[in-house]
Design an enzyme around this catalytic site. Structure first.
Site, PDB file in Angstrom:
ATOM      1  N   SER A  12      32.209  33.844  37.526  1.00  0.00           N
ATOM      2  CA  SER A  12      33.046  35.045  37.544  1.00  0.00           C
ATOM      3  C   SER A  12      32.341  36.117  36.735  1.00  0.00           C
ATOM      4  CB  SER A  12      34.432  34.702  37.015  1.00  0.00           C
ATOM      5  OG  SER A  12      35.308  35.788  37.182  1.00  0.00           O
ATOM      6  N   HIS A  39      33.490  35.387  41.872  1.00  0.00           N
ATOM      7  CA  HIS A  39      34.599  36.347  41.976  1.00  0.00           C
ATOM      8  C   HIS A  39      34.015  37.744  42.190  1.00  0.00           C
ATOM      9  CE1 HIS A  39      37.433  33.563  39.503  1.00  0.00           C
ATOM     10  NE2 HIS A  39      37.371  33.224  40.769  1.00  0.00           N
ATOM     11  N   ASP A 132      39.928  29.842  36.477  1.00  0.00           N
ATOM     12  CA  ASP A 132      39.755  29.349  37.853  1.00  0.00           C
ATOM     13  C   ASP A 132      38.629  28.309  37.854  1.00  0.00           C
ATOM     14  OD1 ASP A 132      40.098  29.135  40.580  1.00  0.00           O
ATOM     15  OD2 ASP A 132      38.863  30.884  41.064  1.00  0.00           O
TER      16      ASP A 132
END
Lengths: 192, 281
Positions: A12, A39, A132
């Site tokens: 991310s 992401h 996540d």
């Protein structure tokens, strides 16, 4: 040693730099397909592919629906789509609800990949500002796959690696360079 | 992976297949050729919310409780959409496709798998702004009757309008999106003048046949949920609905390339997954 069949990576915030280092360190003959959720903003042009192709000896492309991952390839989940692995190991793209506020979500890739590849999967969590991927990485570990987490001390943003470690999802905690060395060793049939 | 985990996984997969089969046999909704990974995620999500002991219990509940089936149908529907989703697509539609449609005295459009209608109203607005709406007829269909009702109502949360407006502007909108809706408390209601030439109806791409000959088929982000065999069947449905010169629009990650009906089309704007049906002599 288990014959691993694929590597899944979740990253991310700070992921671009981390992926550059990791891909830069992989051997030319690295044999496992690499499947990545980074992401990314829903409307992003996929500039990430161009950048990673410059740094990688693998060919990096966007994952197409129904595609079968192959040797010498790395696949990125497209912006605004979840990437799932089918039982026959082909890709499915969906526009379902966000998971952990993310689409693509790392958990969605990891959980489906764990079921498809079972203990023949390597899962890696890199830098990021959320949690996540923790659940998915834990599932890979529970199914007997190998799980690596970037050492939070070396991560640009440490929350995502820390969350994965807290979830008891990590077999090994390593720097990016160490991850690359380990993956090269596994690919060339050395020790894992 | 140990034997126990393997068994659990295997049993779960069998139970899910049986649940899907039960829904098909009892209600006719056929998810047997949907992406397995997708169906499993959605069913397990419902299972976790249900408080039931196992998936087998869900089978009995689905057979005996239509409210429960409605929930599962909703789980397996694609409810994530936007007005002017993928603005570049709508810009191409305006600039490249509308000039082609202009040649027809009467324009028939089929929006297949239209979900809650956001993209149907986007099309209606486009047709209005290009002066084609009055001679257009849009058929908007979805398999889920609850969702078709929502589409027909054309009422969306006001807080989504900012995102839709941004899309509309990027898509080359000629006015202001707020010209096309009225505000009721925290909802935006699309104007009746947009609905006038739209017919909303339930139609199941998996189990129903051709219902009209149309000039344009829009079916975006539906085929990605189907396996190759089912994709092919549905594309055949579009082949049979489109005369030569008819246009097919798919989602940005969907391609005709691997379909056995690929030869029936020419790529028109392949980047945007817009294809034109070949003229057969």
């Amino acid at each position: 040693m288990k014959p691993y069949k694929a590597v899944v990576i979740g990253s991310s915030a700070g992921g671009l730099n981390a992926l550059k280092v990791l891909f830069g360190g992989l051997d030319e003959h690295f044999s496992l397909p690499v499947i990545i959720v980074q992401h990314i903003s829903p409307n992003a042009e996929n500039y990430l592919i161009h950048i990673l192709n410059e740094f990688s000896k693998l060919k990096v492309k966007e994952a197409d629906e129904k595609e079968m991952p192959g040797t010498g390839m790395a696949y990125l989940a497209p912006p605004n789509y979840h990437l799932l692995i089918e039982p026959d190991c082909t890709f499915t793209l969906t526009i379902g609800e966000r998971v952990n506020y993310a689409r693509p979500s790392i958990d969605v890739l990891f959980e489906t990949a764990a079921e498809a590849y079972k203990d023949q999967l390597i899962g890696i969590i890199l830098t990021g500002a959320n949690s996540d991927g923790s659940k998915g990485l834990k599932k890979i570990r529970d199914f007997g796959g190998l799980t690596l987490v970037q050492d939070p001390e070396t991560a640009e943003v440490d929350s995502m690696p820390r969350a994965a470690i807290q979830a008891d999802a990590a077999d090994r905690i390593l720097s990016l360079e160490e991850i690359a060395v380990l993956l090269n060793g596994i690919s060339s049939g050395g020790v894992d | 992976m140990n034997k126990n985990q393997n068994d659990t996984l295997e049993n779960q997969d069998i139970e899910i297949r049986l649940l899907v089969e039960a829904i098909y046999q009892k209600y006719g909704y056929d998810f047997r050729n949907y992406s397995q990974a997708h169906v499993k995620r959605r069913i397990l999500n419902r299972f976790n919310l249900s408080g039931m002991k196992n998936i087998a219990e869900m089978i009995h509940e689905a057979l005996t409780n239509t409210k429960f089936v409605d929930l599962i149908l909703m789980d397996l529907s694609i409810t994530v959409t936007e007005m002017f989703r993928d603005p570049v697509f709508y810009r191409e539609l305006r600039e490249e496709i509308m000039p082609l449609l202009r040649n027809y005295p009467f324009i028939k459009i089929w929006h297949a798998g239209c979900s809650s209608g956001e993209e149907v109203y986007s099309m209606a607005i486009l047709l209005k702004e290009e002066g084609l709406y009055e001679r257009a007829q849009i058929y908007a269909t979805d398999f889920n009757p609850v969702i078709i009702k929502q589409a027909k109502d054309g009422v969306y949360p006001l807080n989504r309008m900012k995102e839709f407006t941004l899309n509309y502007m990027k898509a080359g909108g000629k006015n202001s999106l707020s010209d096309y809706y009225t505000i009721h408390y925290d909802s935006a209601r699309l104007l009746d003048v947009l609905k006038k030439n739209i017919v909303f109806a339930t139609h199941n791409l998996v189990t129903d046949g051709v219902f009209a000959e149309v000039n344009l088929v829009v079916c975006r982000n539906v085929l990605i949920y189907f396996n190759r065999q089912l994709q092919d069947k549905v594309i055949k449905l579009f082949v049979d609905s489109l005369p030569g010169g008819g246009i097919l629009c798919l989602g940005s990650k969907e391609s005709l390339q691997f379909s056995s009906h690929y030869s029936e089309f020419n790529p028109l704007l392949p980047q945007e997954k817009i294809y034109i049906r070949k003229v057969t002599l």
